[in-house]
Scaffold this motif. Sequence first.
Motif, PDB file in Angstrom:
ATOM      1  N   CYS A 191       0.844  -1.194   0.000  1.00 59.35           N
ATOM      2  CA  CYS A 191       0.000   0.000   0.000  1.00 59.35           C
ATOM      3  C   CYS A 191       0.881   1.246   0.000  1.00 59.35           C
ATOM      4  N   SER A 192       0.293   2.372  -0.371  1.00 59.44           N
ATOM      5  CA  SER A 192       1.041   3.614  -0.478  1.00 59.44           C
ATOM      6  C   SER A 192       1.176   4.325   0.855  1.00 59.44           C
ATOM      7  N   ASN A 225      -1.898   9.843  -5.915  1.00 65.03           N
ATOM      8  CA  ASN A 225      -3.057   9.282  -5.229  1.00 65.03           C
ATOM      9  C   ASN A 225      -2.621   8.067  -4.416  1.00 65.03           C
ATOM     10  N   ASP A 226      -3.446   7.666  -3.472  1.00 63.88           N
ATOM     11  CA  ASP A 226      -3.128   6.519  -2.622  1.00 63.88           C
ATOM     12  C   ASP A 226      -3.726   5.236  -3.182  1.00 63.88           C
ATOM     13  N   TRP A 227      -3.144   4.101  -2.786  1.00 64.09           N
ATOM     14  CA  TRP A 227      -3.553   2.809  -3.335  1.00 64.09           C
ATOM     15  C   TRP A 227      -3.194   1.679  -2.379  1.00 64.09           C
ATOM     16  N   ARG A 276     -12.872   4.298 -12.984  1.00 64.43           N
ATOM     17  CA  ARG A 276     -12.927   5.317 -11.937  1.00 64.43           C
ATOM     18  C   ARG A 276     -14.363   5.747 -11.694  1.00 64.43           C
ATOM     19  N   ARG A 299      -5.900  -4.140  -7.214  1.00 64.18           N
ATOM     20  CA  ARG A 299      -5.378  -2.872  -6.699  1.00 64.18           C
ATOM     21  C   ARG A 299      -6.518  -1.868  -6.622  1.00 64.18           C
ATOM     22  N   ASP A 301      -7.267   1.972  -6.133  1.00 63.06           N
ATOM     23  CA  ASP A 301      -6.738   3.334  -6.152  1.00 63.06           C
ATOM     24  C   ASP A 301      -7.819   4.275  -5.656  1.00 63.06           C
ATOM     25  N   PHE A 303      -8.734   8.464  -4.942  1.00 61.13           N
ATOM     26  CA  PHE A 303      -8.312   9.771  -5.453  1.00 61.13           C
ATOM     27  C   PHE A 303      -8.876  10.883  -4.583  1.00 61.13           C
TER      28      PHE A 303
END
Length: 328
Positions: A191-192, A225-227, A276, A299, A301, A303
């Motif tokens: 993960c980010s 962005n995080d993921w 998205r 995954r 994502d 935003f």
Amino acid sequence: MPEEFTTLPDLASRAFGGGVVVANDEFFAAADHLVLPTAPGHAPRTFDTKGQVYDGWETRRRREAGHDFAVVRLGAPGVIRGFDIDTAFFTGNFPPFASVDAVALPGHPGPDELAAADWQPLLGRSPLKGDSSNLFPVDDGRRFTHVRLNIFPDGGVARLRVHGEVVPDPELLPKVFDVAAAEYGATVVDCSDMFYGNPQRMLMPGLAQNMGDGWETSRRRDDGNDWVVVRLAAPARLRFAELDTSHFKGNAPGAARLTGMDSRVDPDAWFEVLPREALRRDTRHRFPVRVRTEVTHVRLDIFPDGGMARLRLLGRADRAYLRARIDR
């Protein structure tokens, strides 16, 4: 490092349905505390008719030979990689030694069946420290359904964490189920950001209880962005995706997207699973998935950042893969 196994799920946790089915003595405090998912607490000088109240299992002082024990049914059967025998807040009353046995039994065995079972030692008699997390790695690839904690000769243990890899029985699973569920073996592999909350919480059973019972990232100050990447319980063809932002009101992501890949074919070939989509605050969103290709990893994502309470991915799993895991 022995501590690495603690990142794996707690197979005994009440959050998965784990429970204490037999205990030979619970005079001062019930053995049910052993499997609570919350951290143990303590209120000094809080007494009831049996003495100081403890958030753990505590037996009376033995005046005869022998030792005390408690049998725990794993909420998620699987391969055990390590134990945490936590004696938090037990100082002058913790057991100086403990051992752990395990067994694999079908169905829902009762006390008599458990007593007659062929228990396998996973942790020999080992010294414990008081008011401490006592970590013991396990090197055994077999699948187990129950563990037996033995304490010598008596005393108190706050929690028993049984960390390992979930291996469900495919005969007890429906054709379509949540392949992103931790209780069936799904896990977060990357993960980010997890500044406010670990993404593994998104995969836990039930609805999130509050904003702290989910994944939440710090506020991004860049254009990214995080993921998070989830390895599914089994390769699966997905049918529906549920993205739950419950409790996240001023910090829900503005949008989200899902991509997937089949690591058996090409671990670098990611493709779109869900385009998205805009997200609403404090809402359980459900989306149909049109892709019919099997995926092993997904995954998510978000935003640009924010919090997600739960991620559910309903799909038809590869039954041969599940059977191979239980037969190995």
